[in-house]
Design a protein around this motif. Sequence first.
Motif, PDB file in Angstrom:
ATOM      1  N   THR A  33      73.369   8.157  18.040  1.00  0.00           N
ATOM      2  CA  THR A  33      72.945   7.196  17.044  1.00  0.00           C
ATOM      3  C   THR A  33      71.437   7.086  16.961  1.00  0.00           C
ATOM      4  O   THR A  33      70.716   7.394  17.894  1.00  0.00           O
ATOM      5  N   ALA A  34      70.988   6.608  15.804  1.00  0.00           N
ATOM      6  CA  ALA A  34      69.566   6.362  15.584  1.00  0.00           C
ATOM      7  C   ALA A  34      69.250   4.889  15.653  1.00  0.00           C
ATOM      8  O   ALA A  34      68.204   4.459  15.216  1.00  0.00           O
ATOM      9  N   SER A  35      70.165   4.099  16.173  1.00  0.00           N
ATOM     10  CA  SER A  35      69.961   2.663  16.239  1.00  0.00           C
ATOM     11  C   SER A  35      68.775   2.327  17.118  1.00  0.00           C
ATOM     12  O   SER A  35      68.543   2.951  18.140  1.00  0.00           O
ATOM     13  N   THR A  36      68.004   1.318  16.705  1.00  0.00           N
ATOM     14  CA  THR A  36      66.863   0.886  17.500  1.00  0.00           C
ATOM     15  C   THR A  36      67.233  -0.238  18.447  1.00  0.00           C
ATOM     16  O   THR A  36      66.370  -0.815  19.079  1.00  0.00           O
ATOM     17  N   MET A  37      68.515  -0.580  18.539  1.00  0.00           N
ATOM     18  CA  MET A  37      68.926  -1.688  19.393  1.00  0.00           C
ATOM     19  C   MET A  37      68.955  -1.305  20.860  1.00  0.00           C
ATOM     20  O   MET A  37      68.784  -2.142  21.725  1.00  0.00           O
ATOM     21  N   GLY A  38      69.220  -0.029  21.165  1.00  0.00           N
ATOM     22  CA  GLY A  38      69.374   0.383  22.541  1.00  0.00           C
ATOM     23  C   GLY A  38      68.075   0.258  23.321  1.00  0.00           C
ATOM     24  O   GLY A  38      67.025   0.711  22.870  1.00  0.00           O
ATOM     25  N   ILE A  39      68.132  -0.348  24.517  1.00  0.00           N
ATOM     26  CA  ILE A  39      66.946  -0.509  25.353  1.00  0.00           C
ATOM     27  C   ILE A  39      67.141   0.175  26.695  1.00  0.00           C
ATOM     28  O   ILE A  39      66.356  -0.039  27.614  1.00  0.00           O
TER      29      ILE A  39
END
Length: 749
Positions: free
Chosen positions: A428-434
């Motif tokens: 995924t390209a989600s920016t939520m992952g930290i």
Amino acid sequence: MQGAVLVAIAAAIGNLLQGWDNATIAGAVLYIKREFHLETQPALEGLVVATSLIGATIITTFSGPVSDAVGRRPMLIASSLLYFAGGLIMLWSPSVAVLLLARLVDGFGVGLAVTLVPVYISETAPPEIRGLLNTLPQFTGSFGMFFSYCMIFYMTLGPRPRWRFMLGVLSIPSLAYLALTVLYLPESPRWLVSKGRMKEARAILQMLRGRDDVSGEMALLVEGLGSGGDTVIEEYVLGPAAAAEADAVAAAGEHHHDTTTSEQQQVTLYGPEQGLSWVAQQVQQGSSVLGSAVELASRQGSMYEQIKDPVVTLLGSVHEKMPAAEGGAVGSARGSTLFPNLGSMLSVAERPGDWDEENVPPNDDLDEEDDEEEYLSDEEGKGALQAPLLSRQSTDVQETKKQQAAGAEGSSSDAMQRYSSVTGGGETASTMGIGGGWQLAWKWTEKVGPDGVKRGGVKRMYLHEDGGDQSSGPGEYVHAAALVSRSMLYTKDNPPETVATKAAAAGPRWRELLEPGVRRALFCGVMIQILQQFSGINGVLYYTPQILDQAGVSVLLASLGLSADSTSILISGLTTLLMLPSIGLAMRLMDVSGRRTLLLWTIPVLIASLVVLIVANVAPMPTTVHAALSTGSVIVYFCCFVMGFGPIPNILCAEIFPTRVRGLCIAICSLTFWLGDIAVTYSLPVMLSSVGLAGVFGFYAVVCCLALIFVYIKVPETKGFPLEVIIEFFNIGAKATPPEHDQQHPQLA
């Protein structure tokens, strides 16, 4: 992650110089005491070695606050300059007084490197490989020792070994370190964010992570500027927005009152970009792994439950029962793929233009202490949540989001298929992952004030997929645990773009050290440093040639025709060589087995090797057997130490403190480290002459036994966790300990 790896290797050269210095003084002191007639002055001999530790202690006292003020990179540059100056003065050294001055300057460089290199690596490394990269200083330090021992051994073969050249050659590799720090090392992105220099932090993060989309981590770094002392645990069931709407419409045709109740229970969680949101429903607290762990930690049960730290219980529960967190290095590049079902739940809209991240004047009127008591109007709060937190990402990422948004009206399964195809096989390209399977989000909370007007506030959430059953089937709903606390990004009259600048103006505050979570973490860090030093490793390392010479190792290599000095240094070099594969194994296991597990497995071996050394020095036996047992036990001791008790205390101390006070806390832990180092190193010659090898090793064995108990009870497992999440567990653990707090915080019981 090539950028982060190369930066860590470059920074770890500072520890190579420390190892180089340790080995050279261990060999050179054999000749220094003869030239200056120190054989009858063991205290002065110990001072020659310990002066560098005194210098390290002095500089450590200031290194934390100064690095918070000027940055990590300038301090590493200063370290390389001090190494260079100390090497030149040692090369000259016409007297003991000048030699002591040189050792003091050299100690300044050592202190800065040992204190700040683990901090720098922790602040730049991805969570999934942070342990591996932070073990590099141990590897480079041992490699420096081995290379230095080889050089010294070659010099001892000559008719007149020159100890000044042994020590002064340190200035040559220090020049290479200076070039790396000046020309290559970037500043820590966490430090840049703490100073409001957001654009620089973004550019460095993009280089370190090898991608343009770093919005989630940028938001995480800003949220990490607070110590988050009000953390609680909540449980949610997260579902796709499209599926939730369909369920609501279907339910409305049959049970209108049930739909109303369901809508009241549902909340919207927001991500770091505009439109990045999903629907969640809060469930009964304590039903998840985290909730059960908090309940266990809060109860007064068996003796085991009473003595074990709640933080150990909490983090252990996450690692044991939430396999999504065990992604290792593979998952670090994938962001939120460790939370695979979450990607299909995102409803992403096109984002507006950039906001200037640095050129917004700070709001000096905000009293930060009152943030959690101040509530916003509905229009202010929800409007802020729906605005972009960070600047526009790359065209590719933006185009991906547009394609996702265009198909959001389809079914949840279709949306999931589109998401996978757009992002390439599910990455995924989600920016939520930290990192480590954790996601960053925010929620809107409301309450009715004394004037009868409903107002709301924003809470930040660190989400992690729970290991519990998914009652609605895979792919549609996810059961997640959330660490919830007040947001640094969203506070009254404090928009996201000003929070970092305001935090930078405030600077670190000593009173934050008294926060329960910070105080608990500081106790853990200080104690593990004390126990590490008094397990005797640095004293043994500095005096390895003399210890092995007393053990009779010259007998083992008598056939080679070497002198006692050359033989002891050769054995020391071979011992150091054997450390390297042990450290390599530790690097592999640090993010797989974990820090705590390595300590629990290696400390008993340390104890056993020390017991063998005691027996070898007490029981009567042939000289050859005595030498073989002593040498073998020392080698085992060293190899196990560098796998666990060597690197892990510094790794833990660089991980468990919040950004605002990390420099202060590291300075305190490092000061403890150096004070213990001075005590051990300075006292070892006296102990050897008074109680002998058996007494020295007996003392170290007792300390190792105490260390094993402390690790089992108090040291948590931090592998794979983002730095900002670790302190949240210390906050929760601090609340869970006193039984009287259960009434004040029923959500923790």
